[in-house]
Structure formats: structure tokens, C-alpha cells
Design a protein around this motif. Structure first.
Motif, PDB file in Angstrom:
ATOM      1  N   ASN A  43       0.834  -1.196   0.000  1.00 47.74           N
ATOM      2  CA  ASN A  43       0.000   0.000   0.000  1.00 47.74           C
ATOM      3  C   ASN A  43       0.874   1.253   0.000  1.00 47.74           C
ATOM      4  N   PRO A  44       0.808   2.038  -1.084  1.00 48.32           N
ATOM      5  CA  PRO A  44       1.563   3.298  -1.130  1.00 48.32           C
ATOM      6  C   PRO A  44       0.757   4.465  -0.579  1.00 48.32           C
ATOM      7  N   ARG A  45       1.452   5.516  -0.175  1.00 49.84           N
ATOM      8  CA  ARG A  45       0.817   6.768   0.232  1.00 49.84           C
ATOM      9  C   ARG A  45       1.656   7.918  -0.320  1.00 49.84           C
ATOM     10  N   LEU A  46       0.976   8.965  -0.793  1.00 48.59           N
ATOM     11  CA  LEU A  46       1.667  10.108  -1.387  1.00 48.59           C
ATOM     12  C   LEU A  46       0.931  11.387  -1.023  1.00 48.59           C
ATOM     13  N   ALA A  47       1.681  12.404  -0.632  1.00 48.57           N
ATOM     14  CA  ALA A  47       1.115  13.721  -0.327  1.00 48.57           C
ATOM     15  C   ALA A  47       1.977  14.788  -0.992  1.00 48.57           C
ATOM     16  N   VAL A  48       1.325  15.658  -1.739  1.00 51.98           N
ATOM     17  CA  VAL A  48       1.979  16.825  -2.325  1.00 51.98           C
ATOM     18  C   VAL A  48       1.431  18.059  -1.615  1.00 51.98           C
ATOM     19  N   ILE A  49       2.310  18.824  -0.987  1.00 43.96           N
ATOM     20  CA  ILE A  49       1.894  19.943  -0.143  1.00 43.96           C
ATOM     21  C   ILE A  49       2.472  21.242  -0.691  1.00 43.96           C
ATOM     22  N   TYR A  50       1.592  22.207  -0.903  1.00 43.80           N
ATOM     23  CA  TYR A  50       1.994  23.532  -1.386  1.00 43.80           C
ATOM     24  C   TYR A  50       1.627  24.553  -0.327  1.00 43.80           C
ATOM     25  N   LYS A  51       2.619  25.313   0.132  1.00 41.73           N
ATOM     26  CA  LYS A  51       2.406  26.285   1.203  1.00 41.73           C
ATOM     27  C   LYS A  51       2.882  27.650   0.723  1.00 41.73           C
ATOM     28  N   PRO A  52       1.976  28.419   0.055  1.00 43.74           N
ATOM     29  CA  PRO A  52       2.397  29.712  -0.483  1.00 43.74           C
ATOM     30  C   PRO A  52       2.727  30.740   0.593  1.00 43.74           C
ATOM     31  N   GLN A  53       2.139  30.571   1.774  1.00 42.14           N
ATOM     32  CA  GLN A  53       2.429  31.452   2.897  1.00 42.14           C
ATOM     33  C   GLN A  53       2.279  30.669   4.192  1.00 42.14           C
ATOM     34  N   ALA A  54       2.754  31.230   5.282  1.00 41.32           N
ATOM     35  CA  ALA A  54       2.803  30.486   6.545  1.00 41.32           C
ATOM     36  C   ALA A  54       1.430  30.058   7.025  1.00 41.32           C
ATOM     37  N   ALA A  55       0.393  30.855   6.713  1.00 45.92           N
ATOM     38  CA  ALA A  55      -0.937  30.571   7.256  1.00 45.92           C
ATOM     39  C   ALA A  55      -1.784  29.692   6.347  1.00 45.92           C
ATOM     40  N   THR A  56      -1.320  29.387   5.140  1.00 47.22           N
ATOM     41  CA  THR A  56      -2.148  28.666   4.171  1.00 47.22           C
ATOM     42  C   THR A  56      -1.381  27.499   3.577  1.00 47.22           C
ATOM     43  N   SER A  57      -2.062  26.373   3.441  1.00 48.15           N
ATOM     44  CA  SER A  57      -1.443  25.213   2.790  1.00 48.15           C
ATOM     45  C   SER A  57      -2.496  24.459   1.986  1.00 48.15           C
ATOM     46  N   TYR A  58      -2.043  23.923   0.846  1.00 51.83           N
ATOM     47  CA  TYR A  58      -2.869  23.088  -0.018  1.00 51.83           C
ATOM     48  C   TYR A  58      -2.240  21.690  -0.045  1.00 51.83           C
ATOM     49  N   LYS A  59      -3.107  20.670   0.033  1.00 47.92           N
ATOM     50  CA  LYS A  59      -2.587  19.301   0.071  1.00 47.92           C
ATOM     51  C   LYS A  59      -3.371  18.431  -0.903  1.00 47.92           C
TER      52      LYS A  59
END
Length: 292
Positions: free
Chosen positions: A49-65
Motif C-alpha cells: 500500500n503506497p501513500r503520497l502527499a503533495v503539499i503547497y504552502k504559499p504562505q505560513a498561514a495557508t497550505s494546499y494538500k
């Protein structure tokens, strides 16, 4: 007495997993991992079972996953080995594990230092669901891998923490879970769920009081009826440390003594051999817990 079932089995489960995180830049991060499991229980199952997360954090208070993963559930001994002709059941040692694939997109933002909001969209695909079925040849009940299901929905959550120690968390989930072969909703799968949790220190911070409210929407049952939604409220008090290494908690569940029921399975009948529409649950109940 007469023994209807005396069955002894041996089995083993072993697993190994690895995970790593790699920062592509100050804003982009990749988190990846995999797990290998070897199960010997009736059958020999090897599962990766694989797991993958791509996380984009344009600023300290906001993150996209963006999250992807797979998982499994191996059949338990009841599903594989419970079989009594007198009770109307037979064994199925060849049951395969249930498998699930998950994809989720998440937005997390701190509106202020003490307020966090989260929104997510998810899609789950489950294969080889284990269901209790009736064999048309001999009429016995047996567990089999027969269903596939898709679940898709959205979840919203907000959390606030105060400097005084108070915490509040509220979440709302909407989902649709369908059998992919028949395009019918799965039983015991509510479309809506709401949860509220609030806790605060009391008595000069020596105790903590917690309030929990949960709403669960209507659910369909195997008999073709609908089990109505319900709202439950629970209250808990937890001590700090009245004595060394001792914790005391007191809880009241279903504070308002609401009458409600849960969804039965195909195997649940009343004394007249009629399928149950629902299974009544406890009213108000209490628990005192001492942990040392």
C-alpha cells in the motif's frame, strides 16, 4: 451441553513500512511512503500500500494538500471461520481482504493565530467489500467478497483555541456512498454528519469539562426501511491529577435520554423470524473512570 462450534486456528501478520519527506523548495513538499504486509490466516496475502502527499504552502498561514493512498482490511476470524449448520452459517476460509483507494484535496488556513479552518473534497473507492449473503444452493449464510463502492463528499471544519485553554471544534460532512454495480446507496451510510466539541478548564484549571454533540443523518437498512437521524450530546469531566499518577473522569452519554436505533445487519431477526428494522440503543448512561 452440545458444542455446535469448536474451531481453533493459528495465523500471523507481519508488516514493514518506510516513509520520507522531501522539500522541493520553501513552498513545495512531497511526502511519500509504502507499507508491505504479509498475512497468513486461511490464505497467504501479500499486500503493498503506497501513500503520497503533495503539499503547497504559499504562505505560513495557508497550505494546499493533495493526498493519495491505499489501504486494506483483512477478514476477521468470524467472517472466515464462523460456521454452524444448526445456526444457519457456513465458513469461507478463502475470503480476500477488502481494499480501498483514497484521493483527497485539502485547503487549510489559519484565519488568525487562534482560528484554523479546513475544507476538503474526497473520493474513496472500495473493492471486495465483505458482505453476509445467503447461498442459493443450501440456504446457509456465508461471508463473501461481492461488493464495490464509491464514496465522494466534502468536509468543512473550523477550530478555535483561546489563551485561557478553551477549545472549540465544529465539522460538517456531506457524502454519497454507492454500490458501483447497482448504483444504490450502501446501508448504514449517512449522507450528513455534524460534530461539535467544546472543552474548557474549570475549578482553577484542576479539571477540564468537555461537551460533545453529534448529528448523524438518515441511513438506509437492508430490510428496505430508513433508520432516522439522531442527535446525541455527551458531557465529560476530567481531573488534572488528584493524586500522583491518578486520573479521574466522569461522563454522561446521551444526556437528554434520546430514543434512537442503529442499522441492523441481514443476520438480525426478532423472535418471530422477521428482519429487524432497527436495533434500539442505550438511553442516558454514566461512566466513572479511574486510571492509575
Amino acid at each position: 451441553y452440545f458444542p455446535y462450534l469448536d474451531d481453533k486456528r493459528n495465523g500471523s501478520m507481519s508488516g514493514i513500512y518506510a516513509q520520507d519527506e522531501y522539500a522541493l523548495s520553501d513552498q513545495w513538499t512531497i511526502n511519500a511512503g509504502a507499507r508491505y504486509d504479509h498475512i497468513v490466516q486461511g490464505t497467504h496475502d501479500n499486500v503493498i500500500n503506497p501513500r503520497l502527499a503533495v503539499i503547497y504552502k504559499p504562505q505560513a498561514a495557508t497550505s494546499y494538500k493533495l493526498l493519495y493512498g491505499t489501504a486494506f482490511r483483512t477478514p476477521n476470524v468470524l467472517e472466515r471461520y464462523y460456521g454452524t449448520v444448526a445456526g444457519g452459517y457456513k465458513q469461507n476460509p478463502d475470503l480476500a481482504p477488502e481494499k480501498i483507494k483514497t484521493v483527497e484535496a485539502v485547503l487549510e488556513r489559519y484565519v488568525s493565530n487562534d482560528v484554523r479552518v479546513t475544507g476538503s473534497v474526497f473520493w474513496y473507492q472500495t473493492k471486495d467489500l465483505i458482505n453476509l449473503t445467503q447461498d442459493p444452493v443450501d440456504g446457509l449464510l456465508v461471508y463473501r467478497n461481492i461488493d464495490q463502492a464509491d464514496a465522494r463528499g466534502v468536509e468543512l471544519e473550523a477550530e478555535r483555541r483561546w489563551a485561557s485553554g478553551q477549545r472549540l471544534r465544529v465539522s460538517y460532512t456531506w457524502q454519497l456512498v454507492e454500490n458501483t454495480a447497482t448504483h444504490t446507496e450502501l446501508s448504514n451510510s449517512p449522507r450528513q454528519m455534524v460534530k461539535l466539541n467544546y472543552s474548557a478548564p474549570i475549578f482553577a484549571n484542576d479539571w477540564r469539562a468537555g461537551l460533545e454533540a453529534q448529528y448523524l443523518g438518515d441511513r438506509s437498512a437492508p430490510a428496505g426501511n430508513t433508520v432516522g437521524g439522531r442527535t446525541l450530546v455527551n458531557v465529560t469531566l476530567v481531573s488534572g491529577a488528584p493524586a500522583r499518577n491518578l486520573e479521574v473522569s466522569a461522563s454522561v452519554y446521551n444526556v437528554f435520554d434520546r430514543a434512537y436505533g442503529d442499522v441492523p445487519s441481514e443476520e438480525h431477526f426478532d423472535s418471530l423470524d422477521r428482519s429487524l428494522n432497527e436495533i434500539p440503543q442505550d438511553g442516558r448512561s454514566f461512566r466513572l473512570k479511574l486510571t492509575y
